[in-house]
Design a protein around this motif. Structure first.
Motif: not given
Ligand code: TRP
Length: 334
Positions: A8-12, A39-41, A44-46, A134-136, A138-143, A156-158
């Motif tokens: 999972s990730g959290v935006k700073p 778990y990551f910060i 780049y989403h922020a 294109t936020y989703p 980048l998030m797909s690549a994270d996952i 909200d992230q489902r």
């Molecule tokens: N988009 C998530 C949020 O706003 C943060 C996030 C970025 C994330 N990449 C992710 C969460 C990958 C889970 C998996 O809270």
């Protein structure tokens, strides 16, 4: 048997508060016992909204210090900064080529920004950058980069996790099994906690109880929690009181029961229960705050932990990237 991977990730993007602790930090620490957990910060989403380098840096360190102070073991959890993994951007491009544009048109964050523009009779794309659009991906690549099975997120992230799954499936349908299909893990009862004004605790309402505020400031905020004007002697319903509804997440079970009975009996002032709430928060977070402050005064230590995390994360991602490169027919190293 190898453990499943959770990520999972959290935006700073703001001051960490008790709502973040209950909804995100505590569940993440618990999952780390069951899963190989990353778990990551999500810096780049922020970047879709945070356009000040000093803010970005400070908030990234704050989150790192917070997780460490609250008990994360960096030897177990792979804790890192999203931007320290260059392969992520290579994968983002690959995935973009398997992402129908229409899927992005339907993504919530983009749609609600567009709807807000339409409601204000502005250009539908006003103020919307391509990063938000294109936020989703980048998030797909994270996952997908790390072979994640489980993605613990808020409701909200489902949709984003489902998009990751759709993209992975599109890729796999074409090339065979390269990516693990991830699943969102939504906490059934996400603890919602009132802020000092009684609305949901949220940075947009300026009603936060910060986790790491100095004791004096925390006490002042607690004393400002909104209560009704019933006189002390009158019995009260604890479930309707903001003070109790915050207290119940942090007190020990027998303390919560005692507080409940006190409300039902009456004969106390709100100042008294606020003081108890404050003391309980102090007991819960006082030590963590000291650790947090020490860490925030030792940024090289935080940097070292983040770098070590990114090394381990990149190692996990490497074989998956190799598979993907090989599948699509670009350079690969084996
Ligand atoms: N988009 C998530 C949020 O706003 C943060 C996030 C970025 C994330 N990449 C992710 C969460 C990958 C889970 C998996 O809270």
């Amino acid at each position: 048997m190898t453990r499943k991977i959770s990520l999972s990730g959290v935006k700073p993007t703001g001051t960490l508060h008790l709502g973040n602790y209950l909804g995100m930090i505590r569940p993440a620490l618990e999952l780390a016992r069951e899963y190989t957990s990353l778990y990551f910060i999500a810096d780049y989403h922020a970047l879709t909204t945070v356009h000040n380098g000093d803010d970005m840096r400070r908030m990234s360190y704050e989150i790192t210090a917070a997780f460490l102070a609250l008990g994360m073991d960096p030897g177990e959890t792979i804790f890192f900064r999203q931007s320290d993994v260059p392969e992520l951007f290579e994968l983002t491009w690959i995935l973009e080529c398997f992402t129908p544009k229409g899927l992005m048109n339907r993504a919530h964050a983009y749609k609600s920004a567009m709807d807000a523009n339409l409601a204000e009779e502005r250009d539908p794309d006003a103020g919307i950058n391509m990063g938000l659009y294109t936020y989703p991906v980048l998030m797909s690549a994270d996952i997908l980069l790390y072979g994640s099975h489980a993605v613990p997120v808020g409701q909200d992230q489902r949709q984003h996790v489902e998009i990751a799954r759709d993209i992975a499936q599109a890729f796999n349908n074409n090339y065979g099994e390269v990516f693990v299909l991830p699943e969102a893990v939504i906490q059934k009862e996400v603890a919602t906690i009132p802020g000092i004004d009684g609305r949901k605790m949220s940075k947009s309402y300026d009603n936060l109880l910060p986790i790491f505020a100095p004791a004096g400031k925390l006490r002042k905020r607690v004393m400002r929690v909104v209560t009704d004007s019933r006189p002390p002697e009158e019995p009260k319903n604890p479930d309707e009181c903001n003070v109790f509804n915050i207290f119940k997440h942090f007190g020990a079970p027998e303390e919560i029961q005692a507080m409940r009975e006190l409300y039902q009996r009456g004969g106390f002032g709100y100042g008294e229960v606020k003081q108890r709430l404050y003391e309980t928060l102090e007991r819960t977070f006082g030590q963590a705050r000291e650790k947090y402050e020490a860490l925030m005064n030792d940024l090289p230590v935080l940097e070292e932990i983040l770098l070590d995390g990114s090394r381990r994360a990149r190692k996990m991602g490497a074989p998956i990237m190799e598979k993907a490169r090989k599948a699509i027919g670009v350079r690969y190293q084996r």
